[in-house]
Every structure is written in structure tokens, then in C-alpha cells.
Design a protein around this motif. Structure first.
Motif, PDB file in Angstrom:
ATOM      1  N   GLY A  88      10.435   6.830 -10.116  1.00 34.68           N
ATOM      2  CA  GLY A  88      10.951   6.178  -9.102  1.00 34.68           C
ATOM      3  C   GLY A  88       9.958   5.485  -7.455  1.00 34.68           C
ATOM      4  O   GLY A  88      10.380   5.389  -6.993  1.00 34.68           O
ATOM      5  N   LEU A  89       9.120   6.327  -8.097  1.00 38.19           N
ATOM      6  CA  LEU A  89       7.840   5.518  -6.540  1.00 38.19           C
ATOM      7  C   LEU A  89       7.616   3.819  -6.451  1.00 38.19           C
ATOM      8  O   LEU A  89       7.838   3.736  -7.500  1.00 38.19           O
ATOM      9  CB  LEU A  89       6.699   6.659  -6.675  1.00 38.19           C
ATOM     10  CG  LEU A  89       7.105   8.120  -6.736  1.00 38.19           C
ATOM     11  CD1 LEU A  89       5.077   8.571  -6.732  1.00 38.19           C
ATOM     12  CD2 LEU A  89       6.906   8.693  -5.268  1.00 38.19           C
ATOM     13  N   PRO A  90       7.899   3.884  -5.289  1.00 33.71           N
ATOM     14  CA  PRO A  90       8.027   1.651  -4.996  1.00 33.71           C
ATOM     15  C   PRO A  90       6.495   1.721  -6.161  1.00 33.71           C
ATOM     16  O   PRO A  90       5.090   2.618  -5.928  1.00 33.71           O
ATOM     17  CB  PRO A  90       7.844   2.212  -3.602  1.00 33.71           C
ATOM     18  CG  PRO A  90       8.097   3.487  -3.160  1.00 33.71           C
ATOM     19  CD  PRO A  90       7.555   4.455  -3.916  1.00 33.71           C
ATOM     20  N   GLU A  91       6.862   0.184  -6.665  1.00 35.90           N
ATOM     21  CA  GLU A  91       5.488  -0.175  -7.044  1.00 35.90           C
ATOM     22  C   GLU A  91       4.775  -0.440  -5.764  1.00 35.90           C
ATOM     23  O   GLU A  91       5.465  -1.003  -4.956  1.00 35.90           O
ATOM     24  CB  GLU A  91       5.972  -1.398  -7.605  1.00 35.90           C
ATOM     25  CG  GLU A  91       7.153  -1.300  -8.470  1.00 35.90           C
ATOM     26  CD  GLU A  91       6.122  -0.626  -9.750  1.00 35.90           C
ATOM     27  OE1 GLU A  91       4.269  -1.161  -9.559  1.00 35.90           O
ATOM     28  OE2 GLU A  91       7.096   0.486 -11.249  1.00 35.90           O
ATOM     29  N   ALA A  92       3.568  -0.818  -6.087  1.00 33.49           N
ATOM     30  CA  ALA A  92       1.869  -0.762  -5.160  1.00 33.49           C
ATOM     31  C   ALA A  92       0.669  -2.089  -5.712  1.00 33.49           C
ATOM     32  O   ALA A  92       1.069  -1.082  -7.133  1.00 33.49           O
ATOM     33  CB  ALA A  92       2.067   0.123  -3.601  1.00 33.49           C
ATOM     34  N   GLU A  93       0.634  -2.362  -5.111  1.00 34.12           N
ATOM     35  CA  GLU A  93      -1.011  -2.528  -5.682  1.00 34.12           C
ATOM     36  C   GLU A  93      -1.885  -2.378  -5.054  1.00 34.12           C
ATOM     37  O   GLU A  93      -3.134  -1.780  -5.976  1.00 34.12           O
ATOM     38  CB  GLU A  93      -1.675  -4.123  -5.620  1.00 34.12           C
ATOM     39  CG  GLU A  93      -0.156  -5.562  -6.740  1.00 34.12           C
ATOM     40  CD  GLU A  93      -0.964  -6.801  -6.529  1.00 34.12           C
ATOM     41  OE1 GLU A  93      -1.937  -7.325  -5.952  1.00 34.12           O
ATOM     42  OE2 GLU A  93      -0.252  -7.495  -5.828  1.00 34.12           O
TER      43      GLU A  93
ATOM     44  N   LEU B 261       1.008  -1.507  -0.169  1.00 35.07           N
ATOM     45  CA  LEU B 261       0.156   0.083   0.149  1.00 35.07           C
ATOM     46  C   LEU B 261       0.835   0.938  -0.037  1.00 35.07           C
ATOM     47  O   LEU B 261       1.510   1.421   0.787  1.00 35.07           O
ATOM     48  CB  LEU B 261      -0.881   0.018   1.559  1.00 35.07           C
ATOM     49  CG  LEU B 261      -1.432   1.341   0.944  1.00 35.07           C
ATOM     50  CD1 LEU B 261      -2.495   1.702   0.484  1.00 35.07           C
ATOM     51  CD2 LEU B 261      -2.386   1.373   3.242  1.00 35.07           C
ATOM     52  N   VAL B 262       0.549   2.108  -1.281  1.00 35.73           N
ATOM     53  CA  VAL B 262       1.235   4.098  -1.007  1.00 35.73           C
ATOM     54  C   VAL B 262       0.560   4.254  -0.408  1.00 35.73           C
ATOM     55  O   VAL B 262      -0.515   4.847  -1.563  1.00 35.73           O
ATOM     56  CB  VAL B 262       1.833   3.457  -2.543  1.00 35.73           C
ATOM     57  CG1 VAL B 262       2.058   5.526  -2.120  1.00 35.73           C
ATOM     58  CG2 VAL B 262       3.000   3.150  -2.154  1.00 35.73           C
ATOM     59  N   ILE B 263       0.658   5.641   0.160  1.00 39.89           N
ATOM     60  CA  ILE B 263      -0.562   6.643   0.483  1.00 39.89           C
ATOM     61  C   ILE B 263       0.532   7.491  -0.330  1.00 39.89           C
ATOM     62  O   ILE B 263       1.295   7.996   0.609  1.00 39.89           O
ATOM     63  CB  ILE B 263      -0.722   6.771   2.134  1.00 39.89           C
ATOM     64  CG1 ILE B 263      -1.149   5.578   2.328  1.00 39.89           C
ATOM     65  CG2 ILE B 263      -1.195   7.756   2.068  1.00 39.89           C
ATOM     66  CD1 ILE B 263      -0.368   4.824   2.892  1.00 39.89           C
ATOM     67  N   LEU B 264       0.079   8.357  -0.295  1.00 38.35           N
ATOM     68  CA  LEU B 264       0.479  10.025  -1.718  1.00 38.35           C
ATOM     69  C   LEU B 264       0.030  10.706  -0.780  1.00 38.35           C
ATOM     70  O   LEU B 264      -1.234  10.965  -0.876  1.00 38.35           O
ATOM     71  CB  LEU B 264       0.493   9.529  -2.906  1.00 38.35           C
ATOM     72  CG  LEU B 264       0.704   8.302  -3.629  1.00 38.35           C
ATOM     73  CD1 LEU B 264       0.440   8.436  -5.401  1.00 38.35           C
ATOM     74  CD2 LEU B 264       1.914   8.448  -4.023  1.00 38.35           C
ATOM     75  N   GLY B 265       0.678  11.629  -0.383  1.00 35.00           N
ATOM     76  CA  GLY B 265       0.292  12.905   0.197  1.00 35.00           C
ATOM     77  C   GLY B 265       0.223  13.012   1.425  1.00 35.00           C
ATOM     78  O   GLY B 265      -0.412  13.267   2.515  1.00 35.00           O
TER      79      GLY B 265
ATOM     80  N   ARG C  53      -1.103   2.706 -13.043  1.00 32.12           N
ATOM     81  CA  ARG C  53      -2.886   2.529 -13.818  1.00 32.12           C
ATOM     82  C   ARG C  53      -2.986   1.271 -13.790  1.00 32.12           C
ATOM     83  O   ARG C  53      -3.985   0.246 -13.607  1.00 32.12           O
ATOM     84  CB  ARG C  53      -2.035   2.779 -15.488  1.00 32.12           C
ATOM     85  CG  ARG C  53      -0.834   1.861 -16.040  1.00 32.12           C
ATOM     86  CD  ARG C  53      -0.839   2.163 -17.413  1.00 32.12           C
ATOM     87  NE  ARG C  53       0.123   2.041 -17.823  1.00 32.12           N
ATOM     88  CZ  ARG C  53       1.522   2.215 -17.666  1.00 32.12           C
ATOM     89  NH1 ARG C  53       1.705   3.331 -17.078  1.00 32.12           N
ATOM     90  NH2 ARG C  53       2.873   1.438 -18.550  1.00 32.12           N
ATOM     91  N   ALA C  54      -1.968   0.009 -13.131  1.00 31.65           N
ATOM     92  CA  ALA C  54      -2.437  -1.304 -12.401  1.00 31.65           C
ATOM     93  C   ALA C  54      -2.764  -1.344 -11.376  1.00 31.65           C
ATOM     94  O   ALA C  54      -3.179  -2.387 -10.938  1.00 31.65           O
ATOM     95  CB  ALA C  54      -1.090  -2.368 -13.533  1.00 31.65           C
ATOM     96  N   SER C  55      -2.669  -0.385 -10.242  1.00 27.52           N
ATOM     97  CA  SER C  55      -2.890  -0.798  -9.374  1.00 27.52           C
ATOM     98  C   SER C  55      -4.414  -0.091  -8.901  1.00 27.52           C
ATOM     99  O   SER C  55      -5.375   0.046  -9.421  1.00 27.52           O
ATOM    100  CB  SER C  55      -2.502   0.517  -8.360  1.00 27.52           C
ATOM    101  OG  SER C  55      -0.774  -0.210  -8.494  1.00 27.52           O
TER     102      SER C  55
END
Length: 343
Positions: free
Chosen positions: A99-104, A33-37, A139-141
Motif C-alpha cells: 500500500g505504500l505510494p508508487e515512486a520513481e 520521491l518516497v523517503i522510507l524511515g 524494484r522498478a525505482s
């Protein structure tokens, strides 16, 4: 959840306690899980709630990655101490996000509100162009994107508020650019298959900021409480965070839109008078209630995720206790009383 935290450490801990529903839903998510902001008002507690829910569910291998500039190093340190990975990155329309981490799974929390009237082009770049870049990058997340109830028109205070099927009619540059953000995400979903949920929030509160904090501070200081917008929705921040996270399971193409608000339509006058009782202050008003207000009907949200565990009365009492105890506030007024869309 305790309704009267004694200090910020306890408040932060309570905001990060996951409900059984969140634990169950997070156990059904696969991947990181990536949280942007994540460095904003709601981001830190959302990150910790996600981490705690995954740990409770036994999904300890799933990463929770908080992305922000992190101008507050202490905040970044607290998240890392809680098991959240911290990534420093500039989230701007011109930034290279490769460069941001991959995440589903991605929660998108970036937005520009205050100052949008003075710098509308900047607000549009942040609220429309950046989401387009993010939508391509992920786009794949599954993407849960925060929006706002400001995309709706003001509705009669005698009604039930706007539903997800109500027509949009944003007032002002901020609200229009937020609808633009939604349209950009919808376009990415329809053209590229991005699965998304769009959360129209109106308004999250906790003792350090929010509509209730704004009103309570005015009552405590003896300043007039503006009644230009005489009725509001509020919802506990902990519940708002959980809905955003749980909505990842509902991410779809086209995006699923969810109104996120409390179940009550609250009178600003009544809130202020209650604060007068709790804070032992005479309440002063300015202006007069109009026949319309910015109100959202969140019945669908409540049917999906249950009712908030803190009703308005408990939130008001918590806020009063916080101020009486000298609790810190963020000093970031919501400007909820604006009815012209100018922020």
C-alpha cells in the motif's frame, strides 16, 4: 548557510536550504520521491531539502512523500506545512508494503543500531530482511540506501582511511547486519535490475546530536572524554542529506557505493581541547589513543558533489555556541568511542 543558528526553527530552516547543485540534480529527476524511515534524526531535514530543491527547480508537481510511524505528531505537522506529504506506515519485515505510494525515486533510511548487541536477531531482521522486502516493492525505482562506514575495518590513523574499493571487515552484530543490508540490495539489483546507490556514512552531525555534540556535552559537564577511538570523520548533516538525494542520479546495477564523510581526519583530543577553549572548561580525558580507528576516505564523494560547505572548525564552533545558548539536544549518543562493535 549560516554557521550559527539562533534557535531550532532557524536551524531546521537552514538544514532545508538546498544548494545550487542539489537544485540542478533534482531538476533532472523524473517522478515522485518516497523517503522510507523519514522520522529519524536525518529524515525530516532531508525531506524538506528535497521539497525545497524541487520547488526551486520548478518541479512543483513532483511529490515528496515521507513514510514513518510518526510518533511525533508535531514533526509530521511541520513537514506537511513545508509541502511534504506524510504517510503513516509500519516499516517492519512482516509489514505489507504493497500500500505504500508508487515512486520513481526512493531514499531508504531505516536501520537498527542501538540495542543491536542485546537483540542481534532484531537488528538482522530490520537491517537485512526489511531491505529485501523494500527492494522487491520498489524494484522498478531508483533507490538510495543509507549504510555505514562500520562495514570497514579499523585502519591506521596515519593513513587516509578506507576507500570504496577497500575490503569490508565489519566488527560486531550491527556492522555485520549493515553489510548484510548492502548484500541484500546488491542481490536484488543483480537479479532484478534494481538501480541503487549505497551511501556509507561516517558520521553526520548537527548541533542537536552527533559526535561533536557527544564530545562537547562531556566537556561542558566536566566528564572524561574517552580516547579509545582517538580519530574520527564528521560531516555536516545538510551535506549528507544532499549527497544521498543527488546519488539517485548515480543509481545503477550493480549498485554504486559512495563513502560519505568529511575531508578531514579529526583528533578527538584536539576536538575536546577546542571545546574546552570555546566552553571555558577544563578538559578531562580517559583512555589513550590507539593506532587504528574507523576512518573513511570520501575523496570520490567530494569529486562528485564538491566539498562540504562547512568545515570541521565551523561545525565545532556552531556546536559550542548551540550548547552555550541552551539549545536542545536529542539525548541519543552515537557511541562513536566503541571499538568493539557493540552498540
Amino acid at each position: 548557510m549560516l554557521s550559527h543558528p539562533a534557535d531550532e526553527e532557524q536551524l531546521d530552516r537552514l538544514l532545508g536550504v538546498p544548494s545550487p547543485g542539489l537544485v540542478s540534480d533534482m531538476s533532472r529527476l523524473s517522478g515522485d520521491l518516497v523517503i522510507l524511515g523519514a522520522g529519524g534524526k536525518m529524515g525530516p531535514s532531508l525531506c524538506l531539502a528535497a521539497r525545497n530543491a524541487l520547488d526551486t527547480a520548478g518541479s512543483t508537481d513532483a511529490r515528496v512523500i515521507a513514510v514513518s510511524r510518526w510518533s511525533d505528531q508535531g514533526l509530521a505537522d511541520r513537514l506537511e506545512a513545508g509541502g511534504v506529504e506524510v504517510v503513516r506506515a509500519e516499516l517492519s519485515p512482516d509489514a505489507d508494503l504493497s500500500g505504500l505510494p508508487e515512486a520513481e525515486n526512493v531514499v531508504y533510511m531505516v536501520g537498527a543500531k542501538f540495542g543491536s548487541d542485546a537483540n542481534p536477531s532484531g537488528a538482522w531482521m530490520t537491517n537485512c530482511v526489511l531491505p529485501s522486502v523494500v527492494a522487491r516493492r520498489y524494484r522498478a525505482s531508483r533507490l538510495a540506501a543509507f549504510s555505514t562506514g562500520n562495514v570497514y575495518p579499523f585502519t591506521p590513523v596515519t593513513g587516509l582511511g578506507s576507500t570504496e574499493d577497500s575490503p569490508t571487515a565489519p566488527v560486531g552484530e550491527y556492522a555485520m547486519s549493515c553489510l548484510g543490508r548492502e548484500r541484500v540490495i546488491q542481490a536484488a539489483s543483480l537479479s532484478g535490475g534494481l538501480r541503487a546507490s549505497i551511501i556509507r556514512l561516517n558520521y553526520a552531525v548537527e548541533p542537536r546530536y552527533g559526535v561533536l555534540c557527544d564530545i562537547a556535552q562531556r566537556v561542558l559537564a566536566g566528564s572524561p572524554v574517552d580516547l579509545s577511538v582517538g580519530f574520527v570523520n564528521v560531516v555536516a548533516q545538510r551535506y549528507a542529506n544532499e549527497v544521498a538525494l543527488r546519488s539517485l542520479l548515480l543509481a545503477d546495477s550493480p549498485p554504486r557505493i559512495i563513502n560519505l564523510a568529511g575531508p578531514e581526519i579529526l583528533s578527538v583530543r584536539a576536538i575536546a581541547l577546542r571545546f574546552g577553549e570555546l566552553l571555558d572548561r577544563e578538559v578531562v580525558f580517559s583512555g589513550q589513543e590507539g593506532e587504528t580507528a574507523l576512518l573513511s576516505n570520501a575523496a570520490t564523494c567530494h569529486s562528485l558533489f564538491g566539498y562540504p560547505d562547512l568545515a570541521a572548525g565551523a561545525l565545532i564552533e556552531m556546536q559550542a555556541d548551540w550548547l552555550l545558548a541552551g539549545g536542545r539536544v536529542l539525548g541519543k549518543p552515537t557511541k562513536f568511542e566503541r571499538n568493539d562493535g557493540r552498540f
